[in-house]
Design a protein around this motif. Structure first.
Motif, mmCIF file in Angstrom:
data_model
loop_
_atom_site.group_PDB
_atom_site.id
_atom_site.type_symbol
_atom_site.label_atom_id
_atom_site.label_comp_id
_atom_site.label_asym_id
_atom_site.label_seq_id
_atom_site.Cartn_x
_atom_site.Cartn_y
_atom_site.Cartn_z
ATOM 1 N N GLY A 133 0.799 -1.217 0.000
ATOM 2 C CA GLY A 133 0.000 0.000 0.000
ATOM 3 C C GLY A 133 0.825 1.257 0.000
ATOM 4 N N GLY A 134 2.079 1.143 0.376
ATOM 5 C CA GLY A 134 2.926 2.324 0.384
ATOM 6 C C GLY A 134 2.977 2.963 1.739
ATOM 7 N N ALA A 135 3.962 3.757 1.948
ATOM 8 C CA ALA A 135 4.127 4.446 3.225
ATOM 9 C C ALA A 135 3.119 5.570 3.342
ATOM 10 N N ALA A 136 2.887 5.971 4.559
ATOM 11 C CA ALA A 136 1.946 7.066 4.805
ATOM 12 C C ALA A 136 2.485 8.352 4.218
ATOM 13 N N PRO A 137 1.622 9.157 3.609
ATOM 14 C CA PRO A 137 2.107 10.407 3.008
ATOM 15 C C PRO A 137 2.670 11.333 4.069
ATOM 16 N N GLY A 138 3.723 12.019 3.708
ATOM 17 C CA GLY A 138 4.373 12.924 4.647
ATOM 18 C C GLY A 138 3.605 14.212 4.824
ATOM 19 N N PRO A 139 3.916 14.956 5.855
ATOM 20 C CA PRO A 139 3.178 16.201 6.122
ATOM 21 C C PRO A 139 3.519 17.334 5.182
ATOM 22 N N GLU A 140 4.624 17.168 4.384
ATOM 23 C CA GLU A 140 5.049 18.294 3.549
ATOM 24 C C GLU A 140 4.345 18.338 2.199
ATOM 25 N N ILE A 141 3.586 17.300 1.843
ATOM 26 C CA ILE A 141 2.949 17.285 0.529
ATOM 27 C C ILE A 141 1.623 18.030 0.588
ATOM 28 N N GLY A 142 1.100 18.387 -0.586
ATOM 29 C CA GLY A 142 -0.151 19.105 -0.659
ATOM 30 C C GLY A 142 -1.358 18.199 -0.504
#
Length: 469
Positions: A133-142
């Protein structure tokens, strides 16, 4: 079980509204969820059909090696694509009618590109897909990128549609199409809004019910007030047509009852008053019989007749007499009545409560207290009085030293002309109107008179009146 059920109509209506709201919302959510699932199935079949057309159109003129090279270039973990000599879908029998119909559509649509067979099956999500599923999205993305990554992860973890298409040269085109994941009807973001709307519906229902039942509560209060005082002002004839009609009927009933009671009271007062003229003549003639042995007996009977006439007149005048309610110092009134009897004493004479102010008709209230005290002195010899105040209610307790009243006859003594003392002596038995008048006066002032047998003996009479604002 019945004690747990609502006892009032507004609560029943409110429960019905809430139950109907819950049932309709649950049914709506179920229908929306089912329709969404059905719509997603159709969209998934459309996407597979469209992708199959694009891939076949791209590869039908290519050589087997070129097809494999193209498939390798288009391959990814979510949309797997391979070209081989064996089909990925080994069974030629479709799993359900929808897939069988889709296979026929694919063959019919792609036959011009050399497709001779089509097979489709549904595959559950594999553990490898769940772990990918992939890693959790980081806080820096939109926010847009975050939503796209979350959606891609959902597609990667969803079930798959696997299709195998055979070209005319015997080579198979195998690819997968992820099934669109069905999101929850109630999400973390939508649940507060849903709860807010449901709460507003409940609040509006409560407000509407209170507005709807307010006239009926007013009429209930008015009817209770009429039961205590026929001279209470009529209720306002306003509101809806039904409420106006009910208020008009209540006012008409009150007017007829008042006329009926006043006619009876005037008749009783007139009869008792007219009796005084023949009684006066009888007393004058009785004076002429100074030496007759029957003189004393006739005088005694005449005194009884005069006592009866006076009591009937007083009873009739209670409702006929017009008297306005005033603020009364209840302690001073009780004290003035008690001073008229030598056998009356106060239990708390050393501590006198102040501020016992009530709203009542002064003459009528004094008559009420006098009747109760006189009743205690007549039947109980001694009367002990005490005054108290609790929760906006003034209580006058009168305890006598008499024999009390049998429990089964406590309510009966409030009836008119009811006497428990069976002798014919008016000095010891009375006429049976004292308690009736006292209770009527108390109820007209918003209070009540209650009788009970004291544990230490004697009768306990309690007069309760609401304190003035």
């Amino acid at each position: 079980m019945r004690r747990f059920l609502p006892q009032t109509l507004p609560v029943w209506v409110l429960l019905i509204v809430i139950a109907g709201l819950l049932i309709s919302q649950v049914a709506t959510l179920y229908i929306v969820s089912r329709d969404r699932a059905a719509a997603n199935d159709v969209v998934d079949l459309y996407r597979l059909n469209d992708r199959a057309f694009s891939l076949v159109q791209l590869m039908h003129d290519a050589t087997p090696e070129e097809r494999k090279a193209t498939a390798t270039g288009l391959f990814n973990s979510t949309y797997a694509l391979t070209v081989s000599d064996t089909p990925a879908v080994t069974s030629s029998i479709a799993g359900d009618d929808e897939l069988a119909e889709l296979e026929d559509i694919l063959v019919g649509r792609l036959s011009k590109f050399g497709i001779t067979d089509a097979r489709v099956r549904r595959d559950p999500a594999t553990r490898e897909a769940d772990d990918a599923g992939g890693a959790a999205p980081g806080p820096e993305i939109g926010q847009v990128e975050r939503d796209l990554l979350v959606l891609a992860a959902d597609f990667a973890q969803s079930d798959k549609l696997t299709a195998s298409l055979r070209f005319a040269d015997g080579q198979w085109l195998n690819f997968t199409e992820p099934i669109t994941p069905v999101g929850p009807i109630l999400s973390v973001d939508s649940l507060p809004l849903y709860s807010l709307i449901a709460g507003l519906v409940v609040i509006m229902s409560i407000w509407s019910l209170r507005r709807l039942t307010a006239p009926y509560r007013m009429m209930e209060t008015a009817v209770n007030r009429i039961g205590n005082d026929l001279k209470s002002p009529p209720i306002a004839e306003s509101g809806s047509r039904e409420v106006r009609a009910a208020a008009k009927a209540i006012n008409a009933m009150q007017a007829r009852l008042r006329e009926y009671v006043e006619d009876r009271e005037h008749l009783a007062a007139a009869l008792a008053h007219d009796l005084r003229t023949p009684m006066t003549r009888m007393r004058l003639r009785l004076e002429l019989l100074r030496r007759s042995p029957a003189r004393q007996a006739l005088a005694h009977d005449l005194a009884d007749i005069e006592s009866i006439a006076s009591s009937v007149i007083d009873f009739a005048k209670f409702e006929v007499t017009e008297e306005k309610a005033e603020r009364i110092d209840f302690w001073s009134l009780v004290e003035s009545v008690a001073d008229s009897y030598e056998t009356v004493s106060f239990d708390n004479d050393d501590v006198r409560p102040r501020g016992l102010i009530c709203m009542a008709r002064p003459v009528a209230l004094k008559r009420c207290v006098t009747n109760l005290v006189q009743n205690a002195v007549t039947y109980g010899k001694q009367a002990h009085l005490s005054l108290s105040r609790l929760d906006g209610t003034i209580t006058l307790a009168i305890r006598d030293e008499g024999p009390g009243i049998p429990q089964a006859q406590i309510d009966a003594v409030f009836g008119s002309f009811v006497r428990l003392e069976q002798s014919r002596n008016r000095q010891t038995g009375g006429l049976g109107l004292g308690l009736t008048i006292a209770r009527n006066i108390a109820r007209a002032a918003g209070g009540e008179v209650r009788l009970s047998n004291h544990p230490d003996g004697g009768l306990l009479t309690e007069l309760r009146l609401p304190m003035a604002a």
